[in-house]
Write an enzyme that holds these catalytic residues in place. Structure first.
Site, PDB file in Angstrom:
ATOM      1  N   ASP A   6      73.097 -71.995  69.133  1.00 58.92           N
ATOM      2  CA  ASP A   6      72.572 -71.612  70.438  1.00 58.92           C
ATOM      3  C   ASP A   6      73.207 -70.319  70.923  1.00 58.92           C
ATOM      4  O   ASP A   6      72.640 -69.616  71.742  1.00 58.92           O
ATOM      5  CB  ASP A   6      72.825 -72.730  71.459  1.00 58.92           C
ATOM      6  CG  ASP A   6      71.939 -73.931  71.201  1.00 58.92           C
ATOM      7  OD1 ASP A   6      70.754 -73.858  71.545  1.00 58.92           O
ATOM      8  OD2 ASP A   6      72.422 -74.920  70.628  1.00 58.92           O
ATOM      9  N   ASN A  15      76.674 -74.855  69.171  1.00 61.30           N
ATOM     10  CA  ASN A  15      75.469 -75.614  68.833  1.00 61.30           C
ATOM     11  C   ASN A  15      75.565 -76.990  69.486  1.00 61.30           C
ATOM     12  O   ASN A  15      76.585 -77.345  70.062  1.00 61.30           O
ATOM     13  CB  ASN A  15      75.298 -75.721  67.312  1.00 61.30           C
ATOM     14  CG  ASN A  15      73.887 -76.095  66.934  1.00 61.30           C
ATOM     15  OD1 ASN A  15      72.928 -75.571  67.478  1.00 61.30           O
ATOM     16  ND2 ASN A  15      73.745 -77.003  66.001  1.00 61.30           N
ATOM     17  N   LYS A  16      74.514 -77.762  69.379  1.00 58.24           N
ATOM     18  CA  LYS A  16      74.447 -79.068  70.028  1.00 58.24           C
ATOM     19  C   LYS A  16      75.652 -79.944  69.677  1.00 58.24           C
ATOM     20  O   LYS A  16      76.233 -79.827  68.597  1.00 58.24           O
ATOM     21  CB  LYS A  16      73.169 -79.818  69.632  1.00 58.24           C
ATOM     22  CG  LYS A  16      71.882 -79.047  69.845  1.00 58.24           C
ATOM     23  CD  LYS A  16      71.656 -78.672  71.294  1.00 58.24           C
ATOM     24  CE  LYS A  16      70.354 -77.977  71.538  1.00 58.24           C
ATOM     25  NZ  LYS A  16      70.347 -76.574  71.249  1.00 58.24           N
TER      26      LYS A  16
END
Length: 122
Positions: A6, A15-16
């Site tokens: 991201d 990131n997630k």
């Protein structure tokens, strides 16, 4: 292992949540990990944990007992020290090369971030 991003920074990527566990598991088993992203997600500001969005406890446990505290980040920061390579529009890069390659492909970002950094508090 392939994983997205991201946000890209000079020291790692965001990131997630759960991505850091995947990265550590791959490192432990000596499985290569590649981050797939576009360099337009690069942010030159130093990474600070405060940029990570925190989820409210109600998202985890709507009927939680009162006075129960939650630590629920929505994202993980994955450091490049885990020997992660970035697959992007410039090919296969190491973390140390992301800044130079980003500015060589998108020179306007260097100007944009330089002008924003003088106006945005750190």
């Amino acid at each position: 292992v392939f994983i997205g991003a991201d946000l890209l920074s000079q020291n790692g990527f965001v990131n997630k949540v759960g991505s850091l566990g995947i990265a550590y598991a791959a490192e432990r088993r000596n499985i290569p990990l590649y981050c797939l992203s576009v360099l337009l997600k690069y942010d030159p500001r130093p990474y600070l944990p405060s940029i990570i969005e925190q989820r409210g406890g109600y998202e985890i446990w709507p009927d939680a007992p009162k006075n129960l505290s939650f630590y629920a980040p929505a994202f993980d920061f994955i450091p490049y020290r885990l020997d992660i390579k970035l697959i992007c529009e410039k090919g296969l890069l190491e973390g140390k090369d992301i800044e130079n390659q980003t500015y060589s492909l998108y020179p306007f970002l260097n100007w944009t971030y330089a002008s924003l950094s003088s106006r945005v508090p750190t």
